[in-house]
Motif scaffolding. Structure first.
Motif: not given
Length: 193
Positions: A27-35
Motif C-alpha cells: 500500500r505504501s510503495c509504487t512500481g516494481d517495489e509494490r509488485r
C-alpha cells in the motif's frame, strides 16, 4: 504440512504475519517495489495455508494441486519480473530470482507432499537419504537467511529527506526481516518434506 502441530501453527502465524506486513508494504510503495511486495504477500499467505498441520486440519485431496497451481502462477509472475528487470538493466533481478526460486520450491513441496507422492524420494535420494532437490533448496535458503540476516544486524537509522518519518510499510529493515522470516519458514517446511 507433515510434522508436529505446535511448530506448524507457529509457522502459520509467522507466514501470515509476514504476508500481512507485505500487504501493508504494498500500500505504501509504487512500481516494481509494490509488485514485489504483492508477490511476497501471496507467498506469505500461501505458505501459511500450506503450513497448517495436516494432523489437525487434514487438507482435501485437491489442495496440493491447488497449491502447486497458485505457486506455479507465482513462479511465472516472478519469471516475468525477472525478464522485465533484465530488459531494463535493473539491479532488482536478484530479488526476482529469489521469488522464482521460492515459488518453485513451494511447487516442489506441494507435489512431494501430495497423497501418493511419498515414494518419489527414494529415486532421487542423495548419499544421506535426503532428496537432492530438497538438499539444494535447503542450502539456498540457509545461505539466503545468513546473508540477508547479516545485512540486518548493523542497520543504521536511514535519513529521510526533509526529516519525514518512514511509514511502517516503507521501512527497509522490516522488509528484510520479513524476507528472512519467510526464508526461515521455508527451511522449516523443507525439513518436513
Amino acid at each position: 504440512m507433515h510434522g508436529p502441530a505446535m511448530p506448524g501453527w507457529l509457522l502459520v502465524a509467522l507466514c501470515a504475519a509476514s504476508g500481512a506486513y507485505c500487504l501493508l508494504r504494498a500500500r505504501s510503495c509504487t512500481g516494481d517495489e509494490r509488485r514485489s511486495a504483492g508477490g511476497e504477500a501471496v507467498m506469505g499467505f500461501g505458505m501459511a495455508a500450506m503450513a497448517v498441520p495436516a494432523a489437525v486440519v487434514p487438507p482435501p485431496p485437491w489442495a496440493w494441486a491447488g497449491y502447486a497451481a497458485v505457486f506455479g502462477a507465482a513462479a511465472l509472475w516472478a519469471l516475468h519480473g525477472l525478464w522485465a528487470a533484465r530488459a531494463r538493466a535493473s539491479h532488482g533481478d536478484t530479488h526476482h530470482l529469489h521469488h522464482l526460486v521460492g515459488s518453485l520450491a513451494m511447487v516442489y513441496m506441494a507435489l512431494t507432499m501430495a497423497p501418493g507422492a511419498a515414494g518419489g524420494h527414494a529415486h532421487q535420494a542423495g548419499a544421506g537419504g535426503v532428496p537432492l532437490v530438497t538438499g539444494a533448496l535447503l542450502v539456498y535458503f540457509v545461505v539466503f537467511v545468513l546473508r540477508t540476516g547479516a545485512r540486518l544486524v548493523p542497520v543504521a537509522a536511514a535519513a529521510t529527506p526533509g526529516g519525514a518519518s518512514l511509514t511502517w510499510g516503507a521501512r527497509p529493515e522490516l522488509a528484510l526481516a520479513c524476507r528472512v522470516s519467510m526464508a526461515v519458514a521455508m527451511v522449516a517446511m523443507l525439513l518436513t518434506v
